[in-house]
Design a protein around this motif. Structure first.
Motif, PDB file in Angstrom:
ATOM      1  N   LYS A 155       2.173   2.346  -7.159  1.00  0.00           N
ATOM      2  CA  LYS A 155       2.063   1.565  -8.405  1.00  0.00           C
ATOM      3  C   LYS A 155       0.862   1.960  -9.254  1.00  0.00           C
ATOM      4  CE  LYS A 155      -0.412  -2.029  -6.201  1.00  0.00           C
ATOM      5  NZ  LYS A 155      -1.665  -1.316  -6.506  1.00  0.00           N
ATOM      6  N   ASP A 170      -2.492  -4.118 -12.740  1.00  0.00           N
ATOM      7  CA  ASP A 170      -2.236  -3.654 -11.378  1.00  0.00           C
ATOM      8  C   ASP A 170      -2.533  -4.830 -10.433  1.00  0.00           C
ATOM      9  OD1 ASP A 170      -2.121  -2.257  -8.992  1.00  0.00           O
ATOM     10  OD2 ASP A 170      -3.302  -0.558  -9.707  1.00  0.00           O
ATOM     11  N   ARG A 171      -1.501  -5.536 -10.041  1.00  0.00           N
ATOM     12  CA  ARG A 171      -1.525  -6.739  -9.187  1.00  0.00           C
ATOM     13  C   ARG A 171      -1.956  -7.987  -9.947  1.00  0.00           C
ATOM     14  NH1 ARG A 171      -0.480  -5.160  -4.124  1.00  0.00           N
ATOM     15  NH2 ARG A 171      -1.437  -3.306  -3.216  1.00  0.00           N
ATOM     16  N   PHE A 172      -1.315  -9.107  -9.554  1.00  0.00           N
ATOM     17  CA  PHE A 172      -1.682 -10.429 -10.093  1.00  0.00           C
ATOM     18  C   PHE A 172      -1.267 -11.480  -9.055  1.00  0.00           C
ATOM     19  CE2 PHE A 172      -1.407 -13.828 -13.465  1.00  0.00           C
ATOM     20  CZ  PHE A 172      -2.711 -13.731 -13.894  1.00  0.00           C
ATOM     21  N   PHE A 207     -10.076 -13.927  -4.105  1.00  0.00           N
ATOM     22  CA  PHE A 207      -9.078 -13.320  -4.982  1.00  0.00           C
ATOM     23  C   PHE A 207      -8.826 -14.229  -6.198  1.00  0.00           C
ATOM     24  CE2 PHE A 207      -7.659 -10.661  -1.281  1.00  0.00           C
ATOM     25  CZ  PHE A 207      -7.768  -9.433  -1.917  1.00  0.00           C
ATOM     26  N   GLU A 251       0.854  -1.198   0.000  1.00  0.00           N
ATOM     27  CA  GLU A 251       0.000   0.000   0.000  1.00  0.00           C
ATOM     28  C   GLU A 251       0.891   1.250   0.000  1.00  0.00           C
ATOM     29  OE1 GLU A 251      -3.341  -1.257   0.351  1.00  0.00           O
ATOM     30  OE2 GLU A 251      -2.216  -3.107   0.525  1.00  0.00           O
ATOM     31  N   TYR A 301       0.365 -11.288  -0.015  1.00  0.00           N
ATOM     32  CA  TYR A 301      -0.626 -10.897   1.012  1.00  0.00           C
ATOM     33  C   TYR A 301      -1.209 -12.115   1.744  1.00  0.00           C
ATOM     34  CZ  TYR A 301      -0.832  -5.946  -0.258  1.00  0.00           C
ATOM     35  OH  TYR A 301      -0.526  -4.616  -0.458  1.00  0.00           O
ATOM     36  N   GLN A 302      -1.750 -13.095   0.960  1.00  0.00           N
ATOM     37  CA  GLN A 302      -2.415 -14.217   1.623  1.00  0.00           C
ATOM     38  C   GLN A 302      -1.379 -15.219   2.165  1.00  0.00           C
ATOM     39  OE1 GLN A 302      -4.098 -12.619  -1.137  1.00  0.00           O
ATOM     40  NE2 GLN A 302      -5.147 -11.827   0.659  1.00  0.00           N
ATOM     41  N   ARG A 348     -14.623  -7.469  -5.453  1.00  0.00           N
ATOM     42  CA  ARG A 348     -13.797  -6.432  -4.810  1.00  0.00           C
ATOM     43  C   ARG A 348     -14.550  -5.769  -3.639  1.00  0.00           C
ATOM     44  NH1 ARG A 348      -9.203  -3.068  -6.174  1.00  0.00           N
ATOM     45  NH2 ARG A 348      -9.337  -1.219  -4.904  1.00  0.00           N
ATOM     46  N   GLU A 379      -6.430  -5.949 -10.464  1.00  0.00           N
ATOM     47  CA  GLU A 379      -7.139  -6.880  -9.575  1.00  0.00           C
ATOM     48  C   GLU A 379      -7.083  -6.381  -8.133  1.00  0.00           C
ATOM     49  OE1 GLU A 379      -5.521 -10.799  -9.936  1.00  0.00           O
ATOM     50  OE2 GLU A 379      -6.055 -10.935 -12.055  1.00  0.00           O
ATOM     51  N   PRO A 380      -8.080  -6.670  -7.318  1.00  0.00           N
ATOM     52  CA  PRO A 380      -9.320  -7.299  -7.739  1.00  0.00           C
ATOM     53  C   PRO A 380     -10.226  -6.279  -8.422  1.00  0.00           C
ATOM     54  CG  PRO A 380      -9.396  -6.790  -5.390  1.00  0.00           C
ATOM     55  CD  PRO A 380      -8.034  -6.396  -5.869  1.00  0.00           C
ATOM     56  N   LEU A 386     -12.859  -5.796   0.030  1.00  0.00           N
ATOM     57  CA  LEU A 386     -12.309  -4.581   0.648  1.00  0.00           C
ATOM     58  C   LEU A 386     -13.248  -3.923   1.650  1.00  0.00           C
ATOM     59  CD1 LEU A 386     -10.362  -2.870  -2.266  1.00  0.00           C
ATOM     60  CD2 LEU A 386      -9.691  -4.733  -0.784  1.00  0.00           C
ATOM     61  N   ALA A 416       0.691 -10.893  -5.820  1.00  0.00           N
ATOM     62  CA  ALA A 416       0.005 -10.219  -4.712  1.00  0.00           C
ATOM     63  C   ALA A 416      -0.624 -11.256  -3.778  1.00  0.00           C
ATOM     64  CB  ALA A 416      -1.065  -9.267  -5.239  1.00  0.00           C
ATOM     65  N   THR A 417      -1.149 -12.327  -4.357  1.00  0.00           N
ATOM     66  CA  THR A 417      -1.790 -13.350  -3.524  1.00  0.00           C
ATOM     67  C   THR A 417      -0.749 -14.067  -2.664  1.00  0.00           C
ATOM     68  OG1 THR A 417      -3.313 -13.615  -5.371  1.00  0.00           O
ATOM     69  CG2 THR A 417      -3.477 -15.225  -3.602  1.00  0.00           C
ATOM     70  N   ARG A 454      -9.476 -13.539 -10.184  1.00  0.00           N
ATOM     71  CA  ARG A 454      -8.402 -13.714 -11.194  1.00  0.00           C
ATOM     72  C   ARG A 454      -8.854 -14.639 -12.329  1.00  0.00           C
ATOM     73  NH1 ARG A 454      -4.037 -14.590  -7.969  1.00  0.00           N
ATOM     74  NH2 ARG A 454      -4.332 -12.337  -7.771  1.00  0.00           N
ATOM     75  N   PHE A 479      -7.522  -3.840   4.120  1.00  0.00           N
ATOM     76  CA  PHE A 479      -6.080  -4.074   4.047  1.00  0.00           C
ATOM     77  C   PHE A 479      -5.302  -2.877   4.562  1.00  0.00           C
ATOM     78  CE2 PHE A 479      -7.739  -7.304   1.338  1.00  0.00           C
ATOM     79  CZ  PHE A 479      -6.935  -8.384   1.636  1.00  0.00           C
TER      80      PHE A 479
HETATM   81  P1  TMP Z   1      -5.317  -2.245  -4.645  1.00  0.00           P
HETATM   82  O1  TMP Z   1      -5.308  -1.311  -3.461  1.00  0.00           O
HETATM   83  O2  TMP Z   1      -4.012  -2.375  -5.305  1.00  0.00           O
HETATM   84  O3  TMP Z   1      -6.463  -2.006  -5.561  1.00  0.00           O
HETATM   85  O4  TMP Z   1      -5.562  -3.714  -4.024  1.00  0.00           O
HETATM   86  C1  TMP Z   1      -6.588  -3.947  -3.148  1.00  0.00           C
HETATM   87  C2  TMP Z   1      -6.134  -4.729  -1.948  1.00  0.00           C
HETATM   88  O5  TMP Z   1      -6.243  -6.128  -2.224  1.00  0.00           O
HETATM   89  C3  TMP Z   1      -4.704  -4.477  -1.538  1.00  0.00           C
HETATM   90  O6  TMP Z   1      -4.699  -4.227  -0.151  1.00  0.00           O
HETATM   91  C4  TMP Z   1      -4.005  -5.768  -1.790  1.00  0.00           C
HETATM   92  C5  TMP Z   1      -5.097  -6.790  -1.727  1.00  0.00           C
HETATM   93  N1  TMP Z   1      -4.864  -7.994  -2.526  1.00  0.00           N
HETATM   94  C6  TMP Z   1      -4.630  -9.201  -1.876  1.00  0.00           C
HETATM   95  O7  TMP Z   1      -4.583  -9.263  -0.664  1.00  0.00           O
HETATM   96  N2  TMP Z   1      -4.453 -10.322  -2.646  1.00  0.00           N
HETATM   97  C7  TMP Z   1      -4.520 -10.308  -4.010  1.00  0.00           C
HETATM   98  O8  TMP Z   1      -4.359 -11.351  -4.647  1.00  0.00           O
HETATM   99  C8  TMP Z   1      -4.770  -9.041  -4.661  1.00  0.00           C
HETATM  100  C9  TMP Z   1      -4.868  -9.005  -6.159  1.00  0.00           C
HETATM  101  C10 TMP Z   1      -4.935  -7.914  -3.894  1.00  0.00           C
END
Ligand code: TMP
Length: 219
Positions: A15, A94-96, A69, A11, A103-104, A49, A38-39, A53, A99-100, A73, A161
């Motif tokens: 990006k 923007d993320r793929f 997530f 965060e 984050y996960q 999404r 994504e998402p 969120l 990110a999973t 995808r 998040f």
């Molecule tokens: P963003 O702020 O880049 O739009 O992403 C939304 C939130 O989702 C961000 O906190 C990261 C989280 N995220 C995951 O936890 N796992 C994932 O696979 C993706 C794509 C996003």
């Protein structure tokens, strides 16, 4: 086949600003591209999404979060990314899957192996041609998020998040850096604490190299 380029970072890494500027650069150079993320890159994904969120979805279990997530995808690859690549376009995403894992996997401390298997299934084993990692310390990133929220007249952090504590974001950063180390061929690490234009110049150097190697007619 087109080119698949993903933008990753914690965060406040900048990006999302950079992906927009990268789109502007490709437009100027006459390269056909699609800008997505994504998402939420499809109508189904937009609904997912909202659940993912929503500040009030705090009871979402780790496995449910992961699978949502992944569902986002799967739909995104099927509906947007796959057809655009087949069409020969450059897809800026923007993320793929990274990110999973970050984050996960790292963030939520879940086993990485099943997460990678789920990502492979959801993405039909699609891997990016290049992943730009916008690297910044978690405290600087979160400062930016807080300032952005204040600028919009929003004092509390915006989503589930962003509300996670500093340690969580530090762990995610470590996860991204570990992924970059494991995949040096496709990752490019960019120091995102620099000013926006300096970061953009680095992005352009990476983009230019790749699109020229792939034989796009660049103006
Ligand atoms: P963003 O702020 O880049 O739009 O992403 C939304 C939130 O989702 C961000 O906190 C990261 C989280 N995220 C995951 O936890 N796992 C994932 O696979 C993706 C794509 C996003």
């Amino acid at each position: 086949m087109g080119l698949f380029i993903t933008f990753e970072g914690i965060e406040g890494s900048g990006k999302t600003t950079q992906i927009r500027m990268a789109g502007g650069y490709l437009k100027k150079r006459g390269v056909p591209f699609v800008l997505t993320g994504e998402p939420g890159g499809t109508p189904v994904g937009t609904e997912l999404r909202k659940i993912l969120l929503d500040k009030t979805s705090l009871a979402l279990s780790c496995r449910t979060e992961l699978l949502l997530f992944a569902a986002d995808r799967a739909q995104h690859v099927e509906e947007v990314i796959g057809p655009s690549l087949e069409n020969g376009e450059v897809v800026l995403c923007d993320r793929f899957s990274d990110a999973t894992v970050a984050y996960q996997g790292y963030g939520r401390k879940q086993d990485i192996e099943p997460i990678q298997a789920i990502c492979d299934f959801a993405s039909q084993s699609l891997i990016s041609d290049m992943t730009l990692l916008f690297d910044i310390s978690a405290d600087k990133g979160l400062d930016r998020v807080i300032n952005r929220a204040r600028g919009m007249g929003n004092v509390p952090l915006e989503d589930r998040f962003e509300k996670e504590h500093l340690k969580f974001h530090e762990t995610i950063r470590k996860g991204y850096l570990a992924l970059a180390k494991e995949n040096p061929g496709r990752f490019r690490i960019i120091d995102s604490s620099q000013d926006i234009d300096a970061v953009h110049r680095e992005v352009c150097i990476h983009l230019e190299g790749l699109i020229e190697r792939r034989g796009y007619a660049v103006q």
